[in-house]
Design a protein around this motif. Structure first.
Motif, PDB file in Angstrom:
ATOM      1  N   LEU A   6       0.827  -1.300   0.053  1.00 45.50           N
ATOM      2  CA  LEU A   6       0.038   0.082   0.248  1.00 45.50           C
ATOM      3  C   LEU A   6       0.916   1.447  -0.021  1.00 45.50           C
ATOM      4  O   LEU A   6       0.688   2.173  -0.495  1.00 45.50           O
ATOM      5  CB  LEU A   6      -0.992  -0.091   1.280  1.00 45.50           C
ATOM      6  CG  LEU A   6      -2.063  -1.105   1.015  1.00 45.50           C
ATOM      7  CD1 LEU A   6      -2.649  -1.100   2.591  1.00 45.50           C
ATOM      8  CD2 LEU A   6      -3.087  -0.714   0.114  1.00 45.50           C
ATOM      9  N   ALA A   7       1.919   1.196   0.729  1.00 42.76           N
ATOM     10  CA  ALA A   7       2.713   2.546   0.918  1.00 42.76           C
ATOM     11  C   ALA A   7       3.468   2.664  -0.337  1.00 42.76           C
ATOM     12  O   ALA A   7       3.633   3.836  -0.800  1.00 42.76           O
ATOM     13  CB  ALA A   7       3.991   2.197   1.992  1.00 42.76           C
ATOM     14  N   LEU A   8       3.979   1.574  -1.372  1.00 42.00           N
ATOM     15  CA  LEU A   8       4.324   1.842  -2.533  1.00 42.00           C
ATOM     16  C   LEU A   8       3.344   2.568  -3.719  1.00 42.00           C
ATOM     17  O   LEU A   8       3.739   3.533  -4.234  1.00 42.00           O
ATOM     18  CB  LEU A   8       4.588   0.504  -3.184  1.00 42.00           C
ATOM     19  CG  LEU A   8       6.158  -0.136  -2.652  1.00 42.00           C
ATOM     20  CD1 LEU A   8       6.224  -1.702  -3.265  1.00 42.00           C
ATOM     21  CD2 LEU A   8       7.145   0.653  -3.107  1.00 42.00           C
ATOM     22  N   ARG A   9       2.007   2.129  -3.432  1.00 43.79           N
ATOM     23  CA  ARG A   9       1.361   3.027  -4.145  1.00 43.79           C
ATOM     24  C   ARG A   9       1.033   4.465  -3.690  1.00 43.79           C
ATOM     25  O   ARG A   9       0.770   5.429  -4.541  1.00 43.79           O
ATOM     26  CB  ARG A   9      -0.053   2.334  -4.165  1.00 43.79           C
ATOM     27  CG  ARG A   9      -0.106   0.830  -4.596  1.00 43.79           C
ATOM     28  CD  ARG A   9      -1.270   0.056  -4.813  1.00 43.79           C
ATOM     29  NE  ARG A   9      -1.344  -1.420  -5.296  1.00 43.79           N
ATOM     30  CZ  ARG A   9      -2.175  -2.075  -5.274  1.00 43.79           C
ATOM     31  NH1 ARG A   9      -3.553  -1.705  -4.913  1.00 43.79           N
ATOM     32  NH2 ARG A   9      -1.953  -3.450  -5.808  1.00 43.79           N
ATOM     33  N   ALA A  19       6.690  11.048   8.952  1.00 41.51           N
ATOM     34  CA  ALA A  19       5.508  11.050   8.489  1.00 41.51           C
ATOM     35  C   ALA A  19       4.947  12.512   8.215  1.00 41.51           C
ATOM     36  O   ALA A  19       4.258  13.226   7.268  1.00 41.51           O
ATOM     37  CB  ALA A  19       4.256  10.744   9.597  1.00 41.51           C
ATOM     38  N   LEU A  20       5.450  13.378   9.368  1.00 42.95           N
ATOM     39  CA  LEU A  20       5.365  14.986   9.124  1.00 42.95           C
ATOM     40  C   LEU A  20       5.761  15.750   8.002  1.00 42.95           C
ATOM     41  O   LEU A  20       5.377  16.545   7.342  1.00 42.95           O
ATOM     42  CB  LEU A  20       5.370  15.635  10.283  1.00 42.95           C
ATOM     43  CG  LEU A  20       4.294  15.206  11.511  1.00 42.95           C
ATOM     44  CD1 LEU A  20       4.715  15.912  12.895  1.00 42.95           C
ATOM     45  CD2 LEU A  20       2.919  15.015  11.313  1.00 42.95           C
ATOM     46  N   ALA A  58       6.923   7.861   4.473  1.00 45.35           N
ATOM     47  CA  ALA A  58       7.565   7.430   5.988  1.00 45.35           C
ATOM     48  C   ALA A  58       7.653   6.059   6.249  1.00 45.35           C
ATOM     49  O   ALA A  58       8.507   5.539   6.800  1.00 45.35           O
ATOM     50  CB  ALA A  58       6.649   8.163   6.911  1.00 45.35           C
ATOM     51  N   THR A  59       6.444   5.298   5.779  1.00 43.43           N
ATOM     52  CA  THR A  59       6.486   3.860   5.936  1.00 43.43           C
ATOM     53  C   THR A  59       7.681   3.226   5.009  1.00 43.43           C
ATOM     54  O   THR A  59       8.302   2.274   5.445  1.00 43.43           O
ATOM     55  CB  THR A  59       5.118   3.341   5.671  1.00 43.43           C
ATOM     56  OG1 THR A  59       4.062   3.673   6.442  1.00 43.43           O
ATOM     57  CG2 THR A  59       5.039   1.702   5.472  1.00 43.43           C
ATOM     58  N   LEU A  60       7.616   3.614   3.937  1.00 41.88           N
ATOM     59  CA  LEU A  60       8.910   3.028   3.206  1.00 41.88           C
ATOM     60  C   LEU A  60      10.317   3.374   3.657  1.00 41.88           C
ATOM     61  O   LEU A  60      11.053   2.487   3.861  1.00 41.88           O
ATOM     62  CB  LEU A  60       8.861   3.723   1.504  1.00 41.88           C
ATOM     63  CG  LEU A  60       7.516   3.221   0.810  1.00 41.88           C
ATOM     64  CD1 LEU A  60       7.398   3.942  -0.586  1.00 41.88           C
ATOM     65  CD2 LEU A  60       7.418   1.972   0.823  1.00 41.88           C
ATOM     66  N   VAL A 120       4.263   5.120  12.660  1.00 45.29           N
ATOM     67  CA  VAL A 120       4.022   6.347  11.635  1.00 45.29           C
ATOM     68  C   VAL A 120       2.560   6.659  11.556  1.00 45.29           C
ATOM     69  O   VAL A 120       2.334   7.867  11.584  1.00 45.29           O
ATOM     70  CB  VAL A 120       4.563   5.751  10.261  1.00 45.29           C
ATOM     71  CG1 VAL A 120       3.890   6.349   8.983  1.00 45.29           C
ATOM     72  CG2 VAL A 120       5.889   5.560  10.273  1.00 45.29           C
ATOM     73  N   TRP A 121       1.576   5.644  11.592  1.00 45.53           N
ATOM     74  CA  TRP A 121       0.288   5.814  11.164  1.00 45.53           C
ATOM     75  C   TRP A 121      -0.257   6.499  12.555  1.00 45.53           C
ATOM     76  O   TRP A 121      -1.448   7.231  12.392  1.00 45.53           O
ATOM     77  CB  TRP A 121      -0.331   4.954  10.756  1.00 45.53           C
ATOM     78  CG  TRP A 121      -0.072   4.731   9.185  1.00 45.53           C
ATOM     79  CD1 TRP A 121       0.986   3.896   8.687  1.00 45.53           C
ATOM     80  CD2 TRP A 121      -0.665   5.331   8.106  1.00 45.53           C
ATOM     81  NE1 TRP A 121       1.067   4.161   7.335  1.00 45.53           N
ATOM     82  CE2 TRP A 121       0.033   5.171   7.000  1.00 45.53           C
ATOM     83  CE3 TRP A 121      -1.685   6.322   8.203  1.00 45.53           C
ATOM     84  CZ2 TRP A 121      -0.399   5.358   5.709  1.00 45.53           C
ATOM     85  CZ3 TRP A 121      -1.972   6.732   6.778  1.00 45.53           C
ATOM     86  CH2 TRP A 121      -1.381   6.416   5.534  1.00 45.53           C
ATOM     87  N   THR A 122       0.132   6.144  13.674  1.00 43.74           N
ATOM     88  CA  THR A 122      -0.398   6.534  14.925  1.00 43.74           C
ATOM     89  C   THR A 122      -0.122   7.919  15.163  1.00 43.74           C
ATOM     90  O   THR A 122      -0.841   8.851  15.481  1.00 43.74           O
ATOM     91  CB  THR A 122       0.352   5.859  16.160  1.00 43.74           C
ATOM     92  OG1 THR A 122      -0.091   4.650  16.175  1.00 43.74           O
ATOM     93  CG2 THR A 122      -0.385   6.524  17.531  1.00 43.74           C
TER      94      THR A 122
END
Length: 229
Positions: A26-29, A75-76, A83-85, A118-120
């Motif tokens: 999902l992060a790649l997309r 993330a910010l 950021a996940t990548l 990251v997502w939190t």
């Protein structure tokens, strides 16, 4: 926060590996929508900073250690998908080249730091930015809260995973107390570092802070409306 080999059973490790693979897909997309000529170089710099920060470990007890995660900062600055990548690449390099975090636990570490942290952080920032007045001066303060929340959140998820498939000779209540308790303290440092760096970048190049883009867009609209009037 790096989970070593053998800390979780095979089934739990396989489950987190599946979550990590799905998250990376999902992060790649999603990163395609975030990356542009300004953000791409910053993503590389952010990954290097996170790599350096995570290499400084200190023991917190119960066979675990603590360090800067960098999920909120990434993330910010560059957006949550990118950021996940970034975090995932850092964790893969650390596991393969520096034995920091187990190979069989790589999916767990990516899940905890590359996805949960990251997502939190991103979710916390977005929620607060909607509830509070939309002022650029509040962004570093929101960054502090996002950084703070992300660390004990990841620690709490790890404790949950340990409750399901923990293999180390450590009582769950002991591990939960040590992990969450110490990572609340670490979260304060994470929040402070995140706020300082985000605030510094905002002062010189606010367009490089992904989280500040909506504020900049509103400012541009206000300038245009004033000029038109």
């Amino acid at each position: 926060m790096h989970v070593p080999d053998g800390f979780l059973d095979i089934a739990t490790s396989a489950g987190t590996a599946a979550v990590a693979v799905g998250g990376l897909s999902l992060a790649l997309r999603g990163a395609r929508r975030e990356l542009d000529d300004r953000i791409a170089p910053l993503a590389g710099v952010t990954a290097v900073f996170v790599f350096a920060g995570q290499m400084i470990n200190f023991p917190v007890g119960a066979g675990t250690s603590g360090h800067l995660i960098g999920g909120a900062l990434a993330a910010l600055l560059v957006g949550p998908w990118t950021a996940t990548l970034c975090l995932s690449v850092v964790l893969i390099v650390q596991a393969l080249l520096f034995s920091d975090g187990g190979i069989t636990a790589l999916g767990t570490n990516i899940t905890l730091m590359g996805i949960v942290a990251v997502w939190t952080a991103w979710g916390t920032y977005r929620l607060l930015s909607r509830l509070l007045p939309r002022r650029m001066s509040l962004v570093p303060w929101l960054a502090f809260v996002a950084g703070f929340v992300s660390v004990p959140s990841a620690a709490a998820v790890f404790a949950g995973l340990y409750a399901v498939g923990g293999q180390a000779p450590i009582a769950l209540d002991t591990l939960l107390t040590v992990m969450v308790g110490w990572h609340v303290v670490i979260g304060l440092g994470e929040g402070l570092i995140t706020a300082l760096i985000v605030g510094s970048v905002l002062a010189v190049r606010p367009d490089l802070v992904r989280a500040a883009r909506p504020y900049l867009d509103e400012r541009v609209l206000e300038i245009r409306e004033t000029s038109a009037a």
